[in-house]
Design a protein around this motif. Structure first.
Motif, PDB file in Angstrom:
ATOM      1  N   ILE A   1      33.480  10.964 -15.984  1.00 25.15           N
ATOM      2  CA  ILE A   1      33.150  11.700 -14.646  1.00 25.15           C
ATOM      3  C   ILE A   1      34.322  11.340 -13.709  1.00 25.15           C
ATOM      4  O   ILE A   1      34.493  10.118 -13.537  1.00 25.15           O
ATOM      5  CB  ILE A   1      31.676  11.150 -14.256  1.00 25.15           C
ATOM      6  N   THR A   2      34.832  12.272 -13.040  1.00 19.89           N
ATOM      7  CA  THR A   2      35.637  12.286 -12.069  1.00 19.89           C
ATOM      8  C   THR A   2      34.817  12.671 -10.714  1.00 19.89           C
ATOM      9  O   THR A   2      34.821  13.951 -10.701  1.00 19.89           O
ATOM     10  CB  THR A   2      36.929  12.865 -12.365  1.00 19.89           C
ATOM     11  N   VAL A   3      34.794  12.037  -9.603  1.00 20.92           N
ATOM     12  CA  VAL A   3      34.392  12.766  -8.385  1.00 20.92           C
ATOM     13  C   VAL A   3      35.325  12.607  -7.431  1.00 20.92           C
ATOM     14  O   VAL A   3      35.921  11.426  -7.081  1.00 20.92           O
ATOM     15  CB  VAL A   3      33.056  11.680  -7.871  1.00 20.92           C
ATOM     16  N   THR A   4      35.678  13.676  -6.921  1.00 18.72           N
ATOM     17  CA  THR A   4      36.688  13.806  -5.737  1.00 18.72           C
ATOM     18  C   THR A   4      36.118  14.381  -4.683  1.00 18.72           C
ATOM     19  O   THR A   4      35.801  15.512  -4.335  1.00 18.72           O
ATOM     20  CB  THR A   4      37.734  14.903  -6.214  1.00 18.72           C
ATOM     21  N   PRO A   5      36.213  13.512  -3.408  1.00 13.15           N
ATOM     22  CA  PRO A   5      35.584  13.881  -2.134  1.00 13.15           C
ATOM     23  C   PRO A   5      36.424  14.996  -1.740  1.00 13.15           C
ATOM     24  O   PRO A   5      37.429  14.984  -1.639  1.00 13.15           O
ATOM     25  CB  PRO A   5      35.468  12.559  -1.328  1.00 13.15           C
ATOM     26  N   LEU A   6      35.289  15.970  -1.111  1.00 15.93           N
ATOM     27  CA  LEU A   6      35.963  16.881  -0.298  1.00 15.93           C
ATOM     28  C   LEU A   6      36.004  16.713   1.134  1.00 15.93           C
ATOM     29  O   LEU A   6      35.571  15.902   1.338  1.00 15.93           O
ATOM     30  CB  LEU A   6      35.323  18.389  -0.682  1.00 15.93           C
ATOM     31  N   PRO A   7      36.996  17.577   1.743  1.00 14.71           N
ATOM     32  CA  PRO A   7      37.016  17.406   3.322  1.00 14.71           C
ATOM     33  C   PRO A   7      35.664  17.521   4.041  1.00 14.71           C
ATOM     34  O   PRO A   7      34.802  18.341   3.628  1.00 14.71           O
ATOM     35  CB  PRO A   7      38.240  18.409   3.843  1.00 14.71           C
ATOM     36  N   GLU A   8      35.271  16.901   5.339  1.00 15.17           N
ATOM     37  CA  GLU A   8      34.073  17.017   5.892  1.00 15.17           C
ATOM     38  C   GLU A   8      33.832  18.723   6.315  1.00 15.17           C
ATOM     39  O   GLU A   8      34.881  19.321   6.699  1.00 15.17           O
ATOM     40  CB  GLU A   8      34.189  16.471   7.096  1.00 15.17           C
ATOM     41  N   LEU A   9      32.841  19.135   6.327  1.00 14.70           N
ATOM     42  CA  LEU A   9      32.674  20.601   7.156  1.00 14.70           C
ATOM     43  C   LEU A   9      32.602  20.316   8.542  1.00 14.70           C
ATOM     44  O   LEU A   9      32.531  19.286   9.149  1.00 14.70           O
ATOM     45  CB  LEU A   9      31.461  21.156   6.506  1.00 14.70           C
ATOM     46  N   PRO A  10      32.777  21.530   9.167  1.00 14.14           N
ATOM     47  CA  PRO A  10      32.942  21.549  10.581  1.00 14.14           C
ATOM     48  C   PRO A  10      31.696  21.102  11.340  1.00 14.14           C
ATOM     49  O   PRO A  10      31.513  21.028  12.481  1.00 14.14           O
ATOM     50  CB  PRO A  10      33.476  22.663  11.118  1.00 14.14           C
ATOM     51  N   PHE A  11      30.433  21.233  10.575  1.00 12.01           N
ATOM     52  CA  PHE A  11      28.989  20.748  11.104  1.00 12.01           C
ATOM     53  C   PHE A  11      28.589  19.845  10.022  1.00 12.01           C
ATOM     54  O   PHE A  11      29.023  19.822   8.990  1.00 12.01           O
ATOM     55  CB  PHE A  11      28.193  22.038  11.100  1.00 12.01           C
TER      56      PHE A  11
END
Length: 303
Positions: A147-157
């Motif tokens: 398993i490879t988990v790659t965080p995504l950028p924060e949403l604007p809300f």
């Protein structure tokens, strides 16, 4: 006599202990809401105890997944893994599950992905006789290999809500009984809506109490919660439940408009964060509208 969530929201003080990490917060919420059998009530309590709309959303999201997937352990922080680069429609999914339960593929947007202890993966098992994809639901522990988990950028809300891309490379999992689409993915959209709305309502009751809003707007929030509880008792795949849920969102829209004069009483920081985060209620709005249209066609065709 069962505990009343309405009494709880009106008379209990919010739990303002330091949040800590998400696992600690989930454990504290489970202890706090242990006397409530209804998962929608527990979602409302999660929202009431939340200092942010984002944490309220996470409480509702977790209660929804645990209600839909009883195989999850009570302390699991679960993430639904359905969306891929081509969307979340069965025909567009390429993630596969083999006969031994191993999962291979990439899910492009998993809410809570970076913090999850268990992934609820919708995967393609094969092709049915009619040419459509046969989907299964697989529980994959976050600690499993492959398993490879790659965080995504924060949403604007709701920036407190983490998201990630999750790649599975022959990751071992537990295949659940039933059809992955009909029994899990399709009803999850409705179950999630109900629990997230309950959590947001709990959060707004907290805001109203702390800002000393008049009794009328607080009562209206509880009335919408009562409607959510009623719909949650129905089969989430039924046309009538979808239509009633559409009515719940209409009620919530009207109540939010009626709350507008009272936000001047609210702490400016709390108010500005609510204004930033309110768009979370519109997430998946197009898909919800499409389900509502389909539901009306179903009942019209039954006449």
């Amino acid at each position: 006599m069962n505990a009343s969530v309405f009494d709880f929201l009106l008379t209990t003080e919010p739990d303002d202990a330091p949040a800590g990490d998400l696992a600690t917060g989930w454990a504290r919420h489970r202890a706090r809401s242990a006397g409530f059998a209804n998962s929608v009530d527990r979602a409302a309590i999660a929202g009431f105890d939340s200092a942010e709309t984002g944490s309220a959303f996470l409480g509702g999201y977790q209660e929804a997944l645990h209600a839909l997937i009883p195989a999850l352990a009570p302390d699991d922080l679960a993430a639904m893994c359905a969306t891929e680069s081509g969307g979340a429609r069965p025909s567009s999914m390429t993630t596969t599950v083999a006969g031994d339960g191993t999962v291979t593929g990439t899910k492009s947007f998993a809410t809570l992905g970076p913090a999850a202890t268990c992934f609820v993966v919708i995967a393609k098992e094969g092709v049915r006789a009619d040419g459509r994809s046969s989907l299964r639901t697989v529980l994959v522990r976050a600690s499993a290999p492959g398993i490879t988990v790659t965080p995504l950028p924060e949403l604007p809300f709701v920036p407190e809500v983490p998201h990630a891309t999750v790649e599975f490379a022959a990751a071992p999992g537990e295949v659940l009984p039933g059809d992955g689409y009909a029994d899990h993915l399709k009803p999850f959209r409705t179950v999630e809506d109900l629990h997230v709305v309950a959590a947001v309502l709990g959060r707004l009751v907290r805001v109203g109490r702390q800002a000393r809003w008049p009794v009328e707007p607080v009562a209206q929030l509880l009335a919408v919660l009562a409607a959510v509880r009623g719909v949650s008792a129905e089969d989430p795949s039924s046309a009538g439940a979808h239509i009633a849920l559409g009515g719940v969102f209409d009620m919530l829209t009207r109540v939010r408009a009626e709350l507008a004069p009272w936000w001047d009483r609210v702490d400016p920081v709390v108010r500005s964060r609510w204004e930033r985060d309110a768009p979370v209620l519109g997430v998946a709005g197009k898909a919800r509208a499409a389900r509502l249209t389909t539901a009306w066609r179903a009942v019209d065709g039954a006449e």
